[in-house]
Design a protein around this motif. Structure first.
Motif, mmCIF file in Angstrom:
data_model
loop_
_atom_site.group_PDB
_atom_site.id
_atom_site.type_symbol
_atom_site.label_atom_id
_atom_site.label_comp_id
_atom_site.label_asym_id
_atom_site.label_seq_id
_atom_site.Cartn_x
_atom_site.Cartn_y
_atom_site.Cartn_z
ATOM 1 N N VAL A 151 0.838 -1.194 0.000
ATOM 2 C CA VAL A 151 0.000 0.000 0.000
ATOM 3 C C VAL A 151 0.874 1.246 0.000
ATOM 4 N N CYS A 152 0.388 2.308 -0.637
ATOM 5 C CA CYS A 152 0.964 3.637 -0.431
ATOM 6 C C CYS A 152 -0.189 4.611 -0.252
ATOM 7 N N MET A 153 0.027 5.615 0.574
ATOM 8 C CA MET A 153 -1.017 6.593 0.880
ATOM 9 C C MET A 153 -0.450 7.996 0.764
ATOM 10 N N ASP A 154 -1.346 8.947 0.540
ATOM 11 C CA ASP A 154 -0.924 10.346 0.498
ATOM 12 C C ASP A 154 -2.135 11.229 0.771
ATOM 13 N N VAL A 155 -1.855 12.504 1.033
ATOM 14 C CA VAL A 155 -2.893 13.481 1.347
ATOM 15 C C VAL A 155 -2.912 14.540 0.253
ATOM 16 N N VAL A 156 -4.106 14.948 -0.163
ATOM 17 C CA VAL A 156 -4.272 15.971 -1.192
ATOM 18 C C VAL A 156 -5.001 17.168 -0.592
ATOM 19 N N ASP A 157 -4.378 18.336 -0.690
ATOM 20 C CA ASP A 157 -4.993 19.599 -0.258
ATOM 21 C C ASP A 157 -5.472 19.565 1.193
ATOM 22 N N ARG A 158 -4.861 18.732 2.005
ATOM 23 C CA ARG A 158 -5.161 18.636 3.440
ATOM 24 C C ARG A 158 -6.593 18.190 3.743
ATOM 25 N N HIS A 159 -7.346 17.847 2.701
ATOM 26 C CA HIS A 159 -8.743 17.461 2.912
ATOM 27 C C HIS A 159 -9.025 16.008 2.542
ATOM 28 N N TYR A 160 -8.200 15.447 1.647
ATOM 29 C CA TYR A 160 -8.472 14.109 1.143
ATOM 30 C C TYR A 160 -7.266 13.206 1.374
ATOM 31 N N VAL A 161 -7.542 11.952 1.669
ATOM 32 C CA VAL A 161 -6.499 10.946 1.775
ATOM 33 C C VAL A 161 -6.838 9.831 0.793
ATOM 34 N N PHE A 162 -5.824 9.330 0.108
ATOM 35 C CA PHE A 162 -6.080 8.215 -0.788
ATOM 36 C C PHE A 162 -5.085 7.097 -0.512
ATOM 37 N N SER A 163 -5.543 5.904 -0.782
ATOM 38 C CA SER A 163 -4.740 4.702 -0.591
ATOM 39 C C SER A 163 -4.832 3.883 -1.865
ATOM 40 N N THR A 164 -3.704 3.437 -2.359
ATOM 41 C CA THR A 164 -3.715 2.604 -3.555
ATOM 42 C C THR A 164 -2.670 1.516 -3.413
ATOM 43 N N GLY A 165 -2.937 0.375 -4.022
ATOM 44 C CA GLY A 165 -2.003 -0.736 -3.910
ATOM 45 C C GLY A 165 -2.594 -2.016 -4.462
ATOM 46 N N THR A 166 -2.017 -3.118 -4.044
ATOM 47 C CA THR A 166 -2.485 -4.419 -4.506
ATOM 48 C C THR A 166 -2.516 -5.396 -3.340
#
Length: 387
Positions: free
Chosen positions: A124-139
C-alpha cells in the motif's frame, strides 16, 4: 515483480492515462496488480474530517461483498494501515513488514474485510491531497503467493511517485470539473444571455438564453465556431471588440470592456453586446481557453419580474406585487387595470396600500426603492428567481 524497464514505463503510461481519463483507472489498477502477482488492485479516496469514504475502486479476480463500502466506511478507523500510511505519506509498505503482526491480524478491519475475502497480504501507499483528502492505492493477494518480499516492495515504491501524481491530478481535475459543472448550471439558470469566447471569437460556451438568440440568427449567430453578426461589417466589429478587449486587459492588467449594438435583418430593435475580459491577470502560456465574456440583451424580450419575492420583501399581497411588476415593466395604472381585469379605482387602492407598506409616496420613489434594494439586481439582470 517487474521484469523490465519497459514494463515499468508501460505502467507509468497507464497511470498518466488514468489521471486524464477516469474510466482508465480499472485497467491501470489491473495492470499494477498483475505486475506484482496480486489478486486485487485497489484505489480508495476519502475525506479526512470527518473520515468518510468517497470512492472505492477495485479490480481483480476476487468479487467483493455487496456491503464492502459500508464495511470500509465503518471499520476504517481500525485500519492500522491507514494510521501508518498517514504518518508516512508517499511511502510504499507491506503491512506485515511494518505493522505489529498480532495487532494487525486482530484488528476488525483485517478480520472482517481482508481475511474473509482471502487477501490478507498487501502493498500500500497513501498520500494526502490539499489537506482534505487521503487516498490509498495498492495491490492485495492471498495465501497462494504469500507475503510480499522486500524486492517487491522496493519495486512498488519506485512506481509510487508516478502513481501518487496521477491520483493527485485526477482528484484536482475532478474538483475543477465540479466547479465547471456548477458554473455551467448557474449560467444556464440566467435569463440573461451569456457567451464565452476566446481571443479570436471562437465560442466556448453559450448558456440556454444565448443559444436561443443564436439559433434565431437575427443579427447574431455562429459560423465555423465563431460569432458572426448579420453583416460582414458587424462580424468585423465583433472580432475587433473581442480582440481589443482582451489585448487591453492583458496590457494593463486592469478590467477592460467594450460594447456595441447589432442591427437585425428582421427590423427588430438592435441587440446590445457587452464584452468583458476574463482573468486578465493571468499569463497565458497556452491561451486555449475562454478569454472574454459577452452579455447579449434583446430590448424586445420581456424579462421576468420576481413578483413573489417582492411581495415577501415588502409584505405585499399578490395583487399588490403584480402591480409593482407591471410598474417595473413600464406600464401605467390604466394599463395594469386593463391587463388584470380590475377597475382603475381598485388599482389606485392597491397603489396606496403599497405606498403605505413601503414608506413611499410616488411611483418614481417606489421604483427607486425596489431597484436599489436586494431585488433590484434580480430585476435588472433578468434572473429567474423562484419563490
Amino acid at each position: 515483480m517487474l521484469n523490465s524497464i519497459e514494463q515499468a514505463l508501460e505502467l507509468v503510461g497507464c497511470f498518466q492515462d488514468a489521471a486524464l481519463d477516469n474510466s482508465r483507472w480499472p485497467d491501470a489498477l489491473s495492470r499494477l496488480s498483475g505486475a506484482f502477482q496480486g489478486d486485487l488492485g485497489v484505489l480508495t479516496v476519502g475525506s479526512i474530517q470527518p473520515m468518510t469514504l468517497i470512492t472505492n475502486l477495485m479490480t481483480g479476480t476476487i468479487v467483493p461483498p455487496p456491503n464492502l463500502e459500508e464495511l470500509i466506511d465503518r471499520l476504517s478507523p481500525t485500519d492500522l494501515r491507514l494510521q501508518y500510511g498517514m504518518s508516512h505519506p508517499g511511502k510504499a509498505f507491506a503491512c506485515r513488514q511494518v505493522l505489529d503482526e498480532k495487532a494487525w491480524t486482530a484488528s476488525p478491519f483485517y478480520r472482517e474485510i481482508l481475511e474473509p475475502n482471502g487477501v490478507p497480504y498487501s502493498i500500500v501507499c497513501m498520500d494526502v491531497v490539499d489537506r482534505h483528502y487521503v487516498f490509498s492505492t495498492g495491490t492485495l493477494r492471498g495465501d497462494r503467493d504469500g507475503s510480499f518480499t522486500n524486492e517487491e516492495v522496493r519495486q512498488f515504491e519506485s512506481l509510487t511517485p508516478h502513481l501518487i501524481r496521477a491520483v493527485r491530478t485526477q482528484i484536482r481535475l475532478g474538483q475543477q470539473q465540479s466547479v465547471t459543472d456548477d458554473l455551467r448550471a448557474t449560467l444556464n439558470a440566467l435569463v440573461a444571455a451569456v457567451i464565452l469566447v476566446d481571443a479570436t471569437g471562437k465560442v466556448w460556451f453559450a448558456n440556454h438564453a444565448a443559444e436561443s438568440i443564436l439559433a434565431q440568427g437575427d443579427g447574431l449567430g455562429v459560423s465555423q465556431g465563431r460569432l458572426r453578426g448579420g453583416t460582414p461589417g458587424d462580424s468585423g466589429k465583433i472580432e475587433a471588440m473581442v480582440a481589443e478587449t482582451v489585448m487591453a486587459a492583458r496590457a494593463s492588467r486592469l478590467p477592460g470592456g467594450d460594447a456595441l449594438t447589432l442591427d437585425r435583418p428582421s427590423g427588430k430593435a438592435p441587440l446590445n453586446l457587452l464584452c468583458v475580459p476574463m482573468r486578465a491577470d493571468r499569463l497565458e502560456v497556452f491561451p486555449l481557453r475562454p478569454s472574454a465574456m459577452l452579455f447579449v440583451s434583446d430590448p424586445e424580450a420581456e424579462r421576468p419580474i420576481p413578483e413573489a419575492l417582492i411581495a415577501r420583501m415588502y409584505g405585499l399581497t399578490p395583487a399588490e406585487a403584480r402591480l409593482c411588476g407591471d410598474l417595473l415593466r413600464g406600464m401605467d395604472l390604466a394599463g395594469h387595470a386593463e391587463r388584470h381585469g380590475i377597475t382603475a379605482n381598485t388599482a389606485r387602492t392597491h397603489l396606496k396600500s403599497i405606498f403605505a407598506k413601503t414608506g413611499t409616496g410616488r411611483q418614481a420613489e417606489l421604483l427607486r426603492l425596489i431597484l436599489a434594494g436586494p431585488m433590484g439586481q434580480a430585476v435588472l439582470d433578468g434572473l429567474e428567481l423562484h419563490a
